[in-house]
Scaffold this active site. Structure first.
Site, short mmCIF file in Angstrom:
data_model
loop_
_atom_site.label_atom_id
_atom_site.label_comp_id
_atom_site.label_asym_id
_atom_site.label_seq_id
_atom_site.Cartn_x
_atom_site.Cartn_y
_atom_site.Cartn_z
N GLU A 195 0.83 -1.21 0.00
CA GLU A 195 0.00 0.00 0.00
C GLU A 195 0.87 1.26 0.00
OE1 GLU A 195 -3.46 2.05 2.81
OE2 GLU A 195 -2.15 0.51 3.63
N HIS A 196 1.77 1.36 0.97
CA HIS A 196 2.69 2.49 1.07
C HIS A 196 4.11 2.01 0.82
CE1 HIS A 196 -0.58 3.39 4.10
NE2 HIS A 196 -0.64 4.48 3.35
#
Length: 438
Positions: free
Chosen positions: A318-319
């Site tokens: 995600e990040h």
């Protein structure tokens, strides 16, 4: 060949909701659909310990939340709101309408039309996530959605004042203090007092995610957002303290938040482990962060930057925080991620709270096939066609007639034939394909 200095105890891969969870969610949805407002009240009392005649906040209650902010708090919320708004507005300018003459007399195009009614879920049972209001409410408003409503659970038994104030500042049209499956169901299905929406957005726990999954199709959704994930790609230009801080800062989201370091420096990996041990002794949220780190944390040691990037694309986090001697190599070549944070001067927390990009992002490997929430998610790209000359209509009609006959669609072919006869002067017998003759 890469190897793991620390391995996760549990798999971070998404697990299908168990039968009990699915049944519980389905039961709540069906009950809300059947009993409406009465069901909402029962579930709000049961799950949130909140008993009200109506769960929509009135102007007096909203004003009280706004008035409870001190000047610095108000300035901080408005600053973050402005950053999200400005970036969404710039994104919107990239979505241009299209109209082009593809052949003489044939005009095709598309328009971007905002979704009419949007429901935004703002999680807040454990932490009052006021930033999530910016990401959904404000972005929908920039897209031009007519009606944007919100549901957020109470915080410690009362409406979460920071969340309510942020929703109001961002322009929410209706604000409800409801959490969980009942809030999702109320927005999607409607009740006696709530008009249903066309699309649901916003992250939530496993129950909220399963509710969105079951309601998808009856309404649109943004994506299935699972537990927060963070991946750091780092080499010797940074130290263990920075890596440890960035890993644990995201691990505090919950007990199942994957946090991974990929490096080509074993020394950095070991330094990071030492710093994590030190920070977990003083971090106020260590009781949560330590569980995520112990169960889902990993440190992967690679030979070089190329192997580091290959591992990162395989994880599709995600990040992704990049802190290396060649950040551009990763930024220019990586393909699977929700959002990039390039260089040590930025961090995932900036994206979560204030810098302006949207923090609702794909998890559980979904970054392989989708991006996150953005202004374009609230727009429908709808095409149009216009034929402006007799010659063009007859030409397209002849091709269309013959193609329809190949498929056995006689009625479709006749839709084309009637235009060939009228505009092309070719008397096509009913039930036959148009000839190539002009």
């Amino acid at each position: 060949m890469s190897w793991k200095l620390k391995s996760a105890r549990k798999s971070a891969a998404i697990e299908a909701a168990n039968a009990e969870l699915r049944a519980t969610v389905s039961g709540v949805i069906l009950d809300v659909e059947k009993r409406g407002d009465a069901a909402l009240r029962d579930y709000s009392i049961k799950f949130d310990d909140l008993d009200r005649n109506t769960y929509r906040l009135d102007e007096r209650e909203i004003k009280a939340c706004l008035d409870s902010l001190d000047p610095q708090q108000r300035e901080d919320i408005e600053f973050a709101s402005e950053q999200v708004k400005v970036f969404a507005e710039h994104q919107l300018t990239t979505m241009m309408p299209l109209e082009v003459e593809t052949r003489p007399g044939v005009v095709l195009g598309h328009k971007h039309l905002p979704i009419g009614n949007v429901g935004c879920y703002v999680p807040g049972g454990k932490y009052p996530l006021l930033a999530s209001a910016h990401m959904s409410v404000l972005t929908a408003k920039v897209a031009g959605c007519d009606r944007v409503i919100t549901c957020a659970p109470p915080f410690k038994g009362v409406p979460a004042k920071y969340v309510v104030a942020t929703q109001a500042i961002d322009g929410a049209d209706e604000i409800y203090v409801m959490g969980g499956v009942q809030g999702i169901a109320a927005m999607a299905l409607g009740t006696e007092t709530i008009t249903p929406v066309d699309m649901l957005v916003g992250p939530g726990n496993a129950f909220v995610t399963e509710a969105k999954r079951q309601l998808f199709g009856r309404v649109g959704i943004d994506l299935f957002a699972g537990p927060t994930e963070t991946l750091i790609i780092a080499d010797e230009i940074v130290d263990g303290e920075v890596c440890a801080t960035d890993l644990l800062g995201q691990a505090e989201h919950g007990h199942n938040s994957p946090c991974i370091l990929i490096t080509n420096s074993e020394a950095l990996g070991r330094s990071t482990l030492d710093e994590i041990d030190r920070l977990l002794k003083i971090l106020p949220t260590a009781d949560v962060a330590a569980v995520s780190w112990n169960d889902y944390g990993e440190i992967i040691v690679c030979e070089d930057h190329a192997e580091m990037m290959a591992e990162a694309d395989k994880i599709a986090s995600e990040h992704v925080q990049i802190m290396t001697s060649d950040d551009d190599y990763f930024a220019d070549n990586m393909k699977n991620y929700g959002a990039l944070f390039i260089g040590p001067r930025t961090t995932v927390a900036y994206g979560d709270k204030v810098i302006g990009t949207n923090h609702t992002l794909p998890t559980n490997g979904a970054a392989r096939y989708t991006g996150g929430l953005w202004v374009g998610k609230f727009l429908k790209t709808c095409t149009f066609q216009r034929v402006t000359t007799d010659l063009a209509s007859a030409e397209i009609g002849r091709y269309g007639s013959r193609l329809c006959m190949m498929e056995g669609f006689i009625g479709h072919a006749e839709q084309a034939n009637v235009r060939v006869r009228r505009y092309g002067g070719n008397n096509v017998p009913y039930g036959e394909a148009a000839s190539t003759a002009p």
